[in-house]
Structure formats: C-alpha cells, structure tokens
Design a protein around this motif. Structure first.
Motif, PDB file in Angstrom:
ATOM      1  N   SER A  89       0.818  -1.413   0.135  1.00 19.50           N
ATOM      2  CA  SER A  89       0.415   0.019   0.000  1.00 19.50           C
ATOM      3  C   SER A  89       0.627   1.530   0.159  1.00 19.50           C
ATOM      4  O   SER A  89       0.618   2.689  -0.725  1.00 19.50           O
ATOM      5  CB  SER A  89      -1.292   0.039   0.950  1.00 19.50           C
ATOM      6  N   ILE A  90       2.070   1.088   0.384  1.00 19.94           N
ATOM      7  CA  ILE A  90       2.647   2.141   0.635  1.00 19.94           C
ATOM      8  C   ILE A  90       3.840   2.464  -0.327  1.00 19.94           C
ATOM      9  O   ILE A  90       3.588   3.746  -0.471  1.00 19.94           O
ATOM     10  CB  ILE A  90       3.822   2.257   1.990  1.00 19.94           C
ATOM     11  N   ILE A  91       3.920   1.458  -1.469  1.00 11.78           N
ATOM     12  CA  ILE A  91       4.487   1.617  -2.553  1.00 11.78           C
ATOM     13  C   ILE A  91       3.085   2.002  -3.747  1.00 11.78           C
ATOM     14  O   ILE A  91       4.099   3.055  -4.263  1.00 11.78           O
ATOM     15  CB  ILE A  91       5.714   0.232  -2.920  1.00 11.78           C
ATOM     16  N   LYS A  92       2.758   1.508  -3.301  1.00 13.15           N
ATOM     17  CA  LYS A  92       1.435   2.427  -4.604  1.00 13.15           C
ATOM     18  C   LYS A  92       0.887   3.308  -4.498  1.00 13.15           C
ATOM     19  O   LYS A  92       0.157   4.208  -5.553  1.00 13.15           O
ATOM     20  CB  LYS A  92      -0.156   1.334  -4.364  1.00 13.15           C
ATOM     21  N   ARG A  93       0.799   4.138  -3.148  1.00 19.00           N
ATOM     22  CA  ARG A  93       0.155   5.282  -2.741  1.00 19.00           C
ATOM     23  C   ARG A  93       1.476   6.311  -3.386  1.00 19.00           C
ATOM     24  O   ARG A  93       1.653   6.931  -3.649  1.00 19.00           O
ATOM     25  CB  ARG A  93       0.216   5.711  -0.921  1.00 19.00           C
ATOM     26  N   TYR A  94       3.050   5.969  -3.510  1.00 19.49           N
ATOM     27  CA  TYR A  94       3.647   6.661  -3.417  1.00 19.49           C
ATOM     28  C   TYR A  94       4.028   6.396  -5.193  1.00 19.49           C
ATOM     29  O   TYR A  94       4.391   8.183  -5.491  1.00 19.49           O
ATOM     30  CB  TYR A  94       4.786   5.799  -3.032  1.00 19.49           C
ATOM     31  N   VAL A  95       3.966   5.381  -5.306  1.00 17.47           N
ATOM     32  CA  VAL A  95       4.457   5.610  -6.838  1.00 17.47           C
ATOM     33  C   VAL A  95       2.936   5.488  -8.052  1.00 17.47           C
ATOM     34  O   VAL A  95       2.815   6.295  -8.809  1.00 17.47           O
ATOM     35  CB  VAL A  95       5.103   4.402  -7.201  1.00 17.47           C
ATOM     36  N   HIS A  96       2.191   5.397  -7.643  1.00 13.13           N
ATOM     37  CA  HIS A  96       1.191   5.489  -8.293  1.00 13.13           C
ATOM     38  C   HIS A  96      -0.193   6.393  -7.515  1.00 13.13           C
ATOM     39  O   HIS A  96      -1.364   6.649  -8.272  1.00 13.13           O
ATOM     40  CB  HIS A  96      -0.349   4.265  -8.428  1.00 13.13           C
ATOM     41  N   TYR A 151       9.197   7.237  11.398  1.00  9.50           N
ATOM     42  CA  TYR A 151       8.519   8.213  10.737  1.00  9.50           C
ATOM     43  C   TYR A 151       6.513   7.562  10.768  1.00  9.50           C
ATOM     44  O   TYR A 151       6.422   6.671  11.057  1.00  9.50           O
ATOM     45  CB  TYR A 151       7.787   9.133   9.329  1.00  9.50           C
ATOM     46  N   GLU A 152       5.744   8.178  11.839  1.00  6.61           N
ATOM     47  CA  GLU A 152       4.054   7.624  11.549  1.00  6.61           C
ATOM     48  C   GLU A 152       4.033   7.695  10.140  1.00  6.61           C
ATOM     49  O   GLU A 152       4.188   9.075   9.240  1.00  6.61           O
ATOM     50  CB  GLU A 152       3.388   8.378  12.380  1.00  6.61           C
ATOM     51  N   THR A 153       3.033   7.197   9.360  1.00  3.98           N
ATOM     52  CA  THR A 153       2.467   6.834   8.266  1.00  3.98           C
ATOM     53  C   THR A 153       1.128   6.905   8.209  1.00  3.98           C
ATOM     54  O   THR A 153       0.812   5.941   9.054  1.00  3.98           O
ATOM     55  CB  THR A 153       3.883   6.152   6.752  1.00  3.98           C
ATOM     56  N   SER A 154       0.390   6.791   7.345  1.00  3.87           N
ATOM     57  CA  SER A 154      -0.111   6.356   6.479  1.00  3.87           C
ATOM     58  C   SER A 154      -0.819   6.052   4.834  1.00  3.87           C
ATOM     59  O   SER A 154      -1.110   7.351   4.241  1.00  3.87           O
ATOM     60  CB  SER A 154      -1.440   6.834   6.941  1.00  3.87           C
ATOM     61  N   ALA A 155      -0.739   4.435   4.486  1.00  7.38           N
ATOM     62  CA  ALA A 155      -0.750   4.794   3.118  1.00  7.38           C
ATOM     63  C   ALA A 155      -2.008   5.021   2.441  1.00  7.38           C
ATOM     64  O   ALA A 155      -2.797   5.928   1.510  1.00  7.38           O
ATOM     65  CB  ALA A 155      -0.874   3.205   2.730  1.00  7.38           C
ATOM     66  N   LEU A 170      12.299   3.866   9.745  1.00  4.51           N
ATOM     67  CA  LEU A 170      11.092   2.915  10.126  1.00  4.51           C
ATOM     68  C   LEU A 170      10.195   3.904  10.450  1.00  4.51           C
ATOM     69  O   LEU A 170       9.854   4.576  10.502  1.00  4.51           O
ATOM     70  CB  LEU A 170      11.898   2.549  11.436  1.00  4.51           C
ATOM     71  N   LEU A 171       8.783   2.843   9.829  1.00  5.05           N
ATOM     72  CA  LEU A 171       7.932   3.310   9.387  1.00  5.05           C
ATOM     73  C   LEU A 171       6.860   2.741  10.468  1.00  5.05           C
ATOM     74  O   LEU A 171       6.530   1.497  10.431  1.00  5.05           O
ATOM     75  CB  LEU A 171       7.785   3.447   8.078  1.00  5.05           C
ATOM     76  N   GLY A 172       6.426   3.471  10.930  1.00  2.00           N
ATOM     77  CA  GLY A 172       4.614   3.137  12.060  1.00  2.00           C
ATOM     78  C   GLY A 172       4.022   3.461  10.860  1.00  2.00           C
ATOM     79  O   GLY A 172       3.193   4.198  11.176  1.00  2.00           O
ATOM     80  N   ASN A 173       2.995   2.132  10.165  1.00  2.00           N
ATOM     81  CA  ASN A 173       1.857   2.600   9.551  1.00  2.00           C
ATOM     82  C   ASN A 173       0.946   2.708  10.127  1.00  2.00           C
ATOM     83  O   ASN A 173       0.577   2.269  11.208  1.00  2.00           O
ATOM     84  CB  ASN A 173       2.489   2.068   8.113  1.00  2.00           C
ATOM     85  N   LYS A 174      -0.227   2.403   9.030  1.00  2.00           N
ATOM     86  CA  LYS A 174      -2.127   2.613   9.650  1.00  2.00           C
ATOM     87  C   LYS A 174      -2.400   3.829  11.077  1.00  2.00           C
ATOM     88  O   LYS A 174      -2.782   3.369  11.219  1.00  2.00           O
ATOM     89  CB  LYS A 174      -2.333   1.377   9.788  1.00  2.00           C
ATOM     90  N   CYS A 175      -1.151   4.916  11.142  1.00  2.00           N
ATOM     91  CA  CYS A 175      -1.263   5.661  11.712  1.00  2.00           C
ATOM     92  C   CYS A 175      -2.947   6.447  12.074  1.00  2.00           C
ATOM     93  O   CYS A 175      -3.045   7.315  13.192  1.00  2.00           O
ATOM     94  CB  CYS A 175      -0.462   7.337  12.195  1.00  2.00           C
ATOM     95  N   ASP A 176      -3.647   6.173  10.632  1.00  2.00           N
ATOM     96  CA  ASP A 176      -5.054   7.230  10.612  1.00  2.00           C
ATOM     97  C   ASP A 176      -5.892   6.297  11.669  1.00  2.00           C
ATOM     98  O   ASP A 176      -7.050   6.236  11.274  1.00  2.00           O
ATOM     99  CB  ASP A 176      -5.271   7.266   9.503  1.00  2.00           C
ATOM    100  N   GLN A 177      -5.736   5.439  12.235  1.00  2.00           N
ATOM    101  CA  GLN A 177      -6.047   4.012  12.949  1.00  2.00           C
ATOM    102  C   GLN A 177      -5.690   4.536  14.336  1.00  2.00           C
ATOM    103  O   GLN A 177      -6.291   3.984  14.913  1.00  2.00           O
ATOM    104  CB  GLN A 177      -6.211   2.972  12.412  1.00  2.00           C
ATOM    105  N   ILE A 220       4.986   9.520   3.764  1.00  2.00           N
ATOM    106  CA  ILE A 220       4.645   8.795   2.561  1.00  2.00           C
ATOM    107  C   ILE A 220       6.261   9.594   2.115  1.00  2.00           C
ATOM    108  O   ILE A 220       7.030   9.121   1.940  1.00  2.00           O
ATOM    109  CB  ILE A 220       4.183   8.429   1.616  1.00  2.00           C
ATOM    110  N   ASP A 221       5.767  10.618   1.747  1.00  2.00           N
ATOM    111  CA  ASP A 221       6.830  11.257   0.738  1.00  2.00           C
ATOM    112  C   ASP A 221       8.012  11.477   1.659  1.00  2.00           C
ATOM    113  O   ASP A 221       9.576  11.016   1.429  1.00  2.00           O
ATOM    114  CB  ASP A 221       6.444  12.041  -0.293  1.00  2.00           C
ATOM    115  N   ALA A 222       8.186  12.503   2.652  1.00  2.00           N
ATOM    116  CA  ALA A 222       8.799  12.616   3.587  1.00  2.00           C
ATOM    117  C   ALA A 222       9.887  11.371   3.942  1.00  2.00           C
ATOM    118  O   ALA A 222      10.950  11.476   4.190  1.00  2.00           O
ATOM    119  CB  ALA A 222       8.251  12.949   4.792  1.00  2.00           C
TER     120      ALA A 222
END
Ligand code: GTP
Ligand code: MG
Length: 225
Positions: A21-28, A153-157, A121-128, A163-165
């Motif tokens: 999901s992170i890659i798809k968000r970043y690339v597409h 970073y705290e991230t959310s795809a 290090l990415l802590g993903n799904k920070c939206d939740q 994600i960019d940062a």
C-alpha cells in the motif's frame, strides 16, 4: 550532462503491515482497502529529478511479509542500498518483528565500509490510532537511534501521511553514500553482500525540517515500554 543513479531499496516488514500500500501510494497515488498478500517479491520504479544534474531511478522491492521465513531474501537483498522497515501501529507483534527484519537485513547486505545500509522505520496505519492506543505506543526516537535507523515516521498509506517524507529521508541518506566499492579480492566475509559506502557523519542529525525523523532532529524521549 545529466547522470542517472539507480537505487535499489527494500521494503520489508511483517505480513499485512502495508508495504504494498505504501509503494502504491508513493508511485501511483492510489490506495485500496482490499488486502491481497504479496507472493515472493514485487517491484515498482519511481523517477526523481534529484538535482539539476542527477536523475534517481528508485527501484522499490516489495518483499512479501511471509518471506522472512523463506530462503530467498538473500537473493532479494543483493545490492540493496537502503530499506524501509515497516510495522503496523495497531499491531504490537509487528513492532516486535522490526528488529528481526533489521537483523535479517544487516546480516545479508552491508555498505563497503562494513556499516549497515541506511534504513528508515515506518509506523504505518497511523490513521487508525485512537487516543487509547497512542499512550501505549513505544517512544521511537531512542529505539531508532539505538538500533541504527536513520529516521522514523508515523505514516498512513490510506490518508497519504508522511509517505513522501519518509522515502525522501531514506533517499537523502543513500545519496550521501560515497560511491566506493571495496577493491577486488576483498577478504571480508563473502556471505555479506557489499553496497556503496555510506558516511554517517556527512548526513548526521540535521535540525529543523522534519517532525518525525531522527535523521532530522535530536530527541530526548525514553525507550519503549
Ligand atoms: N487504515 C489503513 N489501512 C492500511 C494502511 N496501509 C495498508 N492498509 C491495509 O492493510 C492491509 C494490508 O496492506 P498491504 O499493503 O497489502 O500489506 P503488505 O505489507 O504488503 O502485506 P504482505 O504482502 O502480505 O506482506 C490492506 O487491507 C490495506 O488496505 C493504512 O495506512 N491505513
Ligand atoms: Mg504486499
């Protein structure tokens, strides 16, 4: 004259943490709630106009979460110059697995000077994150520094947060690597693959321009509990 740099970056972490999901968000610039586990490895390419004379071809290797238990990762990790190590902020077990992924990475690929390849290090799904969960989360600054990450970073795809940062932080660290391969016949352990040298002192801790990254700020928080 423009020059091109090809950077192979690994995206690793437990099953379902959001690597694809992170890659798809970043690339597409897309996101889907639908989960389809990656099988083996997948690839994505992003071109970055790095500066007036450099184009970066960022090759993202999306390694299936289940691959840590397989034998293929040594081949996948070959010639990687950096990594995004991902966990899911809503699942503690995926954070506990971070050090296993980092250990795996460092045992299979290294820079020419023997140092680990830069990893963020990415802590993903920070939206939740609920407020409840927030208080239980580890304080990541010291953790990242103690375990050799160049930033976190705290991230959310899903919501496109950081994600960019996070990827820029990694690419900046990689680009600071001095292009220097070890001489032929290098006597080091041949089982550890060697990448271009990275000088940590050059990227150092810079101030001011990033909220979450330890490569961009100093911190005083305590370790995880
Ligand atoms: N809420 C939320 N869900 C996310 C986020 N990122 C990914 N997901 C969801 O989490 C699930 C797993 O995401 P993937 O990107 O497939 O995870 P993965 O790490 O590639 O998983 P493997 O390929 O099995 O290793 C999917 O249902 C995604 O929609 C996010 O930032 N927020
Ligand atoms: Mg996947």
């Amino acid at each position: 004259m423009q020059q091109e740099r090809l950077l192979k970056v690994l995206v690793i972490g437990d099953l379902g943490v959001g690597k694809t999901s992170i890659i798809k968000r970043y690339v597409h610039q897309i996101f889907s709630q639908h989960y389809r586990a990656t099988v083996g490895v997948d690839f994505a390419l992003k071109l970055l106009n790095w500066d007036h004379k450099t184009v970066v071809r960022l090759q993202l290797w999306d390694i299936a979460g289940q691959e840590r238990y397989g034998n293929m990762t040594r081949v996948y990790y070959r010639e990687a110059v950096g990594a995004l190590v991902i966990f899911d902020m809503t699942r503690a077990s995926t954070f506990q697995a971070v050090l296993k992924w980092k250990g795996d990475l460092d045992s299979k690929v290294a820079l020419g000077n023997g140092r680990p390849v830069p990893a963020v290090l990415l802590g993903n799904k920070c939206d939740q994150l609920s407020t409840d969960l927030c208080s239980k989360l580890p304080k990541l600054e010291n953790f990242t520094r103690d375990h050799g990450f160049v930033g976190w970073y705290e991230t959310s795809a899903k919501d496109n947060i950081n994600i960019d940062a996070a990827i820029m932080c990694l690419v900046e660290s990689i680009m600071a690597v001095e292009e220097e391969r070890p001489p032929a016949g290098d006597p080091r352990d041949p089982s550890v693959l060697v990448s271009p040298r990275f000088d940590y002192n050059r990227t150092g801790m810079r101030e001011g321009d990033g909220k979450y990254s330890v490569c961009k700020r100093e911190s005083d928080s305590s370790m995880m509990h």
